[in-house]
Design a protein around this motif. Structure first.
Motif, PDB file in Angstrom:
ATOM      1  N   LEU A  86       0.794  -1.223   0.000  1.00 21.82           N
ATOM      2  CA  LEU A  86       0.000   0.000   0.000  1.00 21.82           C
ATOM      3  C   LEU A  86       0.828   1.275   0.000  1.00 21.82           C
ATOM      4  N   ALA A  87       2.143   1.145   0.105  1.00 23.48           N
ATOM      5  CA  ALA A  87       3.006   2.329   0.248  1.00 23.48           C
ATOM      6  C   ALA A  87       4.037   2.407  -0.863  1.00 23.48           C
ATOM      7  N   ARG A  88       4.354   3.627  -1.267  1.00 25.33           N
ATOM      8  CA  ARG A  88       5.494   3.831  -2.156  1.00 25.33           C
ATOM      9  C   ARG A  88       6.770   3.793  -1.331  1.00 25.33           C
ATOM     10  N   SER A  89       7.817   3.278  -1.938  1.00 24.10           N
ATOM     11  CA  SER A  89       9.081   3.148  -1.206  1.00 24.10           C
ATOM     12  C   SER A  89       9.636   4.489  -0.739  1.00 24.10           C
ATOM     13  N   ASP A  90       9.317   5.578  -1.453  1.00 19.22           N
ATOM     14  CA  ASP A  90       9.830   6.875  -1.021  1.00 19.22           C
ATOM     15  C   ASP A  90       9.039   7.460   0.148  1.00 19.22           C
ATOM     16  N   GLU A  91       8.030   6.729   0.653  1.00 18.48           N
ATOM     17  CA  GLU A  91       7.319   7.137   1.856  1.00 18.48           C
ATOM     18  C   GLU A  91       8.022   6.671   3.126  1.00 18.48           C
ATOM     19  N   PHE A  92       8.983   5.758   2.974  1.00 25.41           N
ATOM     20  CA  PHE A  92       9.714   5.283   4.143  1.00 25.41           C
ATOM     21  C   PHE A  92      10.805   6.288   4.524  1.00 25.41           C
ATOM     22  N   THR A  93      11.011   6.461   5.809  1.00 24.45           N
ATOM     23  CA  THR A  93      12.108   7.314   6.263  1.00 24.45           C
ATOM     24  C   THR A  93      13.434   6.561   6.117  1.00 24.45           C
ATOM     25  N   ASP A  94      14.542   7.297   6.194  1.00 24.25           N
ATOM     26  CA  ASP A  94      15.855   6.662   6.102  1.00 24.25           C
ATOM     27  C   ASP A  94      16.052   5.622   7.203  1.00 24.25           C
ATOM     28  N   ARG A  95      15.579   5.934   8.411  1.00 25.66           N
ATOM     29  CA  ARG A  95      15.743   4.989   9.523  1.00 25.66           C
ATOM     30  C   ARG A  95      14.859   3.763   9.330  1.00 25.66           C
ATOM     31  N   GLU A  96      13.676   3.963   8.789  1.00 24.97           N
ATOM     32  CA  GLU A  96      12.820   2.802   8.489  1.00 24.97           C
ATOM     33  C   GLU A  96      13.471   1.895   7.465  1.00 24.97           C
ATOM     34  N   ASP A 138      16.677   1.588   7.026  1.00 23.19           N
ATOM     35  CA  ASP A 138      17.770   0.911   7.732  1.00 23.19           C
ATOM     36  C   ASP A 138      17.253  -0.336   8.454  1.00 23.19           C
ATOM     37  N   VAL A 139      16.121  -0.194   9.115  1.00 20.91           N
ATOM     38  CA  VAL A 139      15.539  -1.320   9.847  1.00 20.91           C
ATOM     39  C   VAL A 139      15.090  -2.414   8.882  1.00 20.91           C
ATOM     40  N   ILE A 140      14.480  -2.021   7.764  1.00 22.19           N
ATOM     41  CA  ILE A 140      14.053  -2.998   6.759  1.00 22.19           C
ATOM     42  C   ILE A 140      15.247  -3.797   6.247  1.00 22.19           C
ATOM     43  N   ARG A 141      16.351  -3.109   5.998  1.00 23.48           N
ATOM     44  CA  ARG A 141      17.554  -3.793   5.508  1.00 23.48           C
ATOM     45  C   ARG A 141      18.067  -4.796   6.546  1.00 23.48           C
ATOM     46  N   GLU A 142      18.053  -4.396   7.796  1.00 16.45           N
ATOM     47  CA  GLU A 142      18.499  -5.298   8.855  1.00 16.45           C
ATOM     48  C   GLU A 142      17.588  -6.517   8.949  1.00 16.45           C
ATOM     49  N   LEU A 143      16.295  -6.318   8.798  1.00 14.51           N
ATOM     50  CA  LEU A 143      15.356  -7.441   8.798  1.00 14.51           C
ATOM     51  C   LEU A 143      15.647  -8.391   7.644  1.00 14.51           C
ATOM     52  N   ALA A 144      15.958  -7.814   6.483  1.00 20.00           N
ATOM     53  CA  ALA A 144      16.241  -8.637   5.299  1.00 20.00           C
ATOM     54  C   ALA A 144      17.516  -9.460   5.470  1.00 20.00           C
ATOM     55  N   ALA A 170      18.881  -3.514  16.930  1.00 18.11           N
ATOM     56  CA  ALA A 170      19.082  -2.398  17.864  1.00 18.11           C
ATOM     57  C   ALA A 170      20.564  -2.146  18.089  1.00 18.11           C
ATOM     58  N   ALA A 171      21.334  -3.229  18.279  1.00 14.51           N
ATOM     59  CA  ALA A 171      22.770  -3.076  18.497  1.00 14.51           C
ATOM     60  C   ALA A 171      23.464  -2.528  17.257  1.00 14.51           C
TER      61      ALA A 171
END
Length: 207
Positions: free
Chosen positions: A137-147, A149-155, A164-165
């Motif tokens: 439901l979202a365009r990728s440019d709606e994510f913040t830089d920190r979001e 970062d978290v998505i990349r860590e999840l991947a 967190a560390a």
């Protein structure tokens, strides 16, 4: 005459790029590769002036890694990164590698030859942003830089505590960002989110 090395894993694309450059009087395709691992050696053997470097090459070899090695060992060689992937970190990583230009294969308003002309003239053609993609439901440019970062860590398969560390934040902050992303996208779990961002090539951890 500008000697060009083309590094591109798709034979069809490689031949298309070669035809375009051969039609321009001032370019000579000295060598082509499908794997970035041998790009540095090819530059030395063929007296290369310009490298057209795909980011995702055969055998999962990263063109970004190869480009960084070329610029470190042969700083006078110009390098243009090429991709069709909307991976959000590629523009930043290409700049950090010292590359001279960036060309989106399907999205760029410049032709390949025009991008080469600009780079060889000492200019630095860079897209203003990564082409956005829909993540449910979202365009990728709606994510913040920190979001992102978290998505990349999840991947990368990391647990909340590890994320967190890695990002120097609290576990609650990680959960907060994931909750926001799930609300934006409409997914019910981080697993669904990761599957989508990897499928859409928004995040490609191995590169």
């Amino acid at each position: 005459m500008v000697n060009v090395l083309i590094v591109e894993d798709s034979r069809v694309s490689r031949e298309s790029f070669e035809r375009q450059l051969s039609a321009a009087e001032n370019y000579f395709v000295a060598a082509t590769l499908e794997n970035a691992a041998n790009a540095v050696i090819a530059c030395m053997r063929n007296n290369i002036d310009l490298v057209l470097m795909d980011i995702c090459t055969a055998d999962d070899e990263s063109g970004l890694v190869a480009a960084a090695k070329i610029k470190a060992q042969h700083p006078k060689i110009r390098v243009i990164m090429m991709t069709s992937m909307p991976e959000v970190s590629f523009l930043r990583k290409a700049k950090e590698s010292g590359c001279d230009g960036f060309w989106y294969k399907e999205e760029s308003q410049l032709s390949l030859v025009e991008a080469c002309d600009l780079v060889m003239a000492g200019e630095f053609p860079w897209p203003k942003e990564t082409p956005p993609v829909m993540i449910r439901l979202a365009r990728s440019d709606e994510f913040t830089d920190r979001e992102l970062d978290v998505i990349r860590e999840l991947a990368l398969g990391r647990r909340y505590e590890e994320i967190a560390a890695s990002l120097y934040v609290s576990t609650n902050t990680v959960k907060y960002h994931i909750k926001n992303v799930l609300q934006k996208t409409g997914f019910h779990s981080a697993i669904q989110l990761v599957a989508e961002v990897v499928e859409k090539r928004l995040v490609l951890p191995k590169y």
